[in-house]
Scaffold this motif. Structure first.
Motif, PDB file in Angstrom:
ATOM      1  N   ASP A 159       0.826  -1.195   0.000  1.00 30.55           N
ATOM      2  CA  ASP A 159       0.000   0.000   0.000  1.00 30.55           C
ATOM      3  C   ASP A 159       0.865   1.251   0.000  1.00 30.55           C
ATOM      4  N   ASP A 160       0.196   2.400  -0.111  1.00 31.07           N
ATOM      5  CA  ASP A 160       0.901   3.668  -0.232  1.00 31.07           C
ATOM      6  C   ASP A 160       1.749   4.007   0.988  1.00 31.07           C
ATOM      7  N   SER A 161       1.423   3.449   2.149  1.00 30.91           N
ATOM      8  CA  SER A 161       2.137   3.814   3.368  1.00 30.91           C
ATOM      9  C   SER A 161       3.581   3.317   3.381  1.00 30.91           C
ATOM     10  N   CYS A 162       3.939   2.483   2.415  1.00 28.09           N
ATOM     11  CA  CYS A 162       5.323   2.029   2.327  1.00 28.09           C
ATOM     12  C   CYS A 162       6.236   3.166   1.859  1.00 28.09           C
ATOM     13  N   TRP A 163       5.644   4.121   1.143  1.00 32.41           N
ATOM     14  CA  TRP A 163       6.394   5.292   0.689  1.00 32.41           C
ATOM     15  C   TRP A 163       5.804   6.537   1.337  1.00 32.41           C
ATOM     16  N   LYS A 164       6.633   7.391   1.886  1.00 33.87           N
ATOM     17  CA  LYS A 164       6.163   8.643   2.484  1.00 33.87           C
ATOM     18  C   LYS A 164       6.706   9.836   1.695  1.00 33.87           C
ATOM     19  N   SER A 165       5.843  10.814   1.478  1.00 31.99           N
ATOM     20  CA  SER A 165       6.222  11.969   0.679  1.00 31.99           C
ATOM     21  C   SER A 165       7.253  12.833   1.400  1.00 31.99           C
ATOM     22  N   ARG A 166       8.246  13.295   0.645  1.00 32.79           N
ATOM     23  CA  ARG A 166       9.239  14.232   1.183  1.00 32.79           C
ATOM     24  C   ARG A 166       9.119  15.597   0.523  1.00 32.79           C
ATOM     25  N   GLY A 167       8.103  15.753  -0.339  1.00 34.50           N
ATOM     26  CA  GLY A 167       7.878  17.035  -0.972  1.00 34.50           C
ATOM     27  C   GLY A 167       8.299  17.062  -2.428  1.00 34.50           C
ATOM     28  N   ALA A 168       8.157  18.244  -3.026  1.00 32.73           N
ATOM     29  CA  ALA A 168       8.529  18.445  -4.428  1.00 32.73           C
ATOM     30  C   ALA A 168       9.825  19.249  -4.487  1.00 32.73           C
ATOM     31  N   PHE A 169      10.710  18.860  -5.393  1.00 38.78           N
ATOM     32  CA  PHE A 169      12.026  19.484  -5.481  1.00 38.78           C
ATOM     33  C   PHE A 169      12.359  19.823  -6.933  1.00 38.78           C
ATOM     34  N   ARG A 170      13.103  20.892  -7.088  1.00 41.10           N
ATOM     35  CA  ARG A 170      13.654  21.230  -8.398  1.00 41.10           C
ATOM     36  C   ARG A 170      15.018  20.559  -8.521  1.00 41.10           C
ATOM     37  N   VAL A 174      15.665  19.077 -15.151  1.00 39.54           N
ATOM     38  CA  VAL A 174      14.224  18.800 -15.194  1.00 39.54           C
ATOM     39  C   VAL A 174      13.477  20.122 -15.008  1.00 39.54           C
ATOM     40  N   GLN A 175      12.576  20.442 -15.918  1.00 38.03           N
ATOM     41  CA  GLN A 175      11.908  21.741 -15.884  1.00 38.03           C
ATOM     42  C   GLN A 175      10.969  21.880 -14.693  1.00 38.03           C
ATOM     43  N   ASP A 176      10.126  20.882 -14.469  1.00 38.36           N
ATOM     44  CA  ASP A 176       9.145  20.961 -13.390  1.00 38.36           C
ATOM     45  C   ASP A 176       9.690  20.358 -12.102  1.00 38.36           C
ATOM     46  N   GLU A 177       9.064  20.731 -10.985  1.00 39.11           N
ATOM     47  CA  GLU A 177       9.433  20.125  -9.712  1.00 39.11           C
ATOM     48  C   GLU A 177       9.112  18.635  -9.727  1.00 39.11           C
ATOM     49  N   VAL A 178       9.896  17.873  -9.008  1.00 39.39           N
ATOM     50  CA  VAL A 178       9.749  16.419  -8.974  1.00 39.39           C
ATOM     51  C   VAL A 178       9.277  15.994  -7.583  1.00 39.39           C
ATOM     52  N   ASP A 179       8.183  15.241  -7.537  1.00 38.19           N
ATOM     53  CA  ASP A 179       7.698  14.714  -6.259  1.00 38.19           C
ATOM     54  C   ASP A 179       8.585  13.551  -5.837  1.00 38.19           C
ATOM     55  N   ILE A 180       9.092  13.629  -4.608  1.00 39.15           N
ATOM     56  CA  ILE A 180      10.028  12.633  -4.104  1.00 39.15           C
ATOM     57  C   ILE A 180       9.429  11.919  -2.898  1.00 39.15           C
ATOM     58  N   ASN A 186      10.345   0.951   8.450  1.00 35.20           N
ATOM     59  CA  ASN A 186       9.586   0.317   9.540  1.00 35.20           C
ATOM     60  C   ASN A 186       8.375  -0.421   8.996  1.00 35.20           C
ATOM     61  N   HIS A 187       7.675   0.209   8.063  1.00 33.65           N
ATOM     62  CA  HIS A 187       6.511  -0.428   7.451  1.00 33.65           C
ATOM     63  C   HIS A 187       6.929  -1.641   6.644  1.00 33.65           C
ATOM     64  N   GLN A 188       8.033  -1.505   5.922  1.00 29.83           N
ATOM     65  CA  GLN A 188       8.516  -2.611   5.091  1.00 29.83           C
ATOM     66  C   GLN A 188       8.912  -3.801   5.954  1.00 29.83           C
ATOM     67  N   GLN A 189       9.573  -3.543   7.076  1.00 25.92           N
ATOM     68  CA  GLN A 189       9.991  -4.627   7.966  1.00 25.92           C
ATOM     69  C   GLN A 189       8.776  -5.341   8.564  1.00 25.92           C
ATOM     70  N   GLU A 190       7.727  -4.576   8.865  1.00 26.23           N
ATOM     71  CA  GLU A 190       6.499  -5.187   9.379  1.00 26.23           C
ATOM     72  C   GLU A 190       5.876  -6.098   8.339  1.00 26.23           C
TER      73      GLU A 190
END
Length: 208
Positions: A159-170, A174-180, A186-190
């Protein structure tokens, strides 16, 4: 130390179906292909087949990143123990590696001079993977991925909770900001523990 990291990286990448293409300074470039390398472009009919394999490819790359970080943590602990036992005051830097994951199309082939050719991959996707890895130090993260990678990876059973957003960066190139996104270890180990418990339970039922 760096040769040990390179060796571990190459072994883990190969184990999970990837290919280590280059050792660049203190970095490594590896690819996990949704289709075998070939000289012809992908047709629209073939594209649907390649896209169907994308989920597995991203899963393999993610699992390789996780296993490599676990292996490097073991190396770091062993390094610390050796330093303590030797009582050395000249401590070597701790093993620390950032991993950037991106999913996209690349061009590939032999590049170089007539007497020195090198098989490599090229294109914006390669650049973005490199820039993503470069953000690991800034964000104090072990594994980061782009929105493109996360979107494909989370179509699997995770599910999505395995990845957590760190924001958008230039990022450069790359012209546009990139969502990282950062891998939630911890979730993966569970999840891994739940899978191990389920497998153990099935084994016990089979033996009773």
């Amino acid at each position: 130390v760096i040769n040990g990291v390179f060796d571990a990286t190459s072994c883990v990448v190969t184990k999970h179906g990837g290919q280590t293409l280059k050792f660049m300074g203190d970095g490594v470039m590896a690819v996990f292909a949704a289709d075998s390398f070939r000289r012809t472009s992908v047709s629209e009919a073939e594209r649907s087949v390649v896209d169907a394999r994308a989920r597995d490819v991203c899963c393999h790359a993610r699992n390789a990143a996780i296993e490599l970080q676990q292996h490097l943590e073991t190396m770091r602990q062993q390094q610390e123990q050796q330093q303590q036992q030797s009582g050395s005051s000249n401590n070597k830097p701790a093993v620390s590696v950032g991993i950037g994951l991106h999913y996209g199309d690349v061009s590939y082939g032999n590049v170089g001079a007539k007497d020195r050719l090198d098989f490599t991959v090229l294109g914006p996707a390669v650049n973005l993977a490199s820039r993503t890895e470069g953000l690991c130090s800034k964000l104090s993260a072990k594994v980061l991925c782009t929105e493109a990678f996360k979107r494909v990876d989370t179509t699997s059973t995770m599910d999505d909770s395995c990845w957590k957003s760190r924001g958008a960066f230039r990022v450069k190139g790359v012209q546009d900001e990139v969502d990282i996104y950062e891998l939630n270890f911890n979730h993966q180990q569970e999840q891994q523990q739940d899978a191990a418990d389920a497998a153990s339970g099935n084994k016990q039922l089979q033996t009773e």
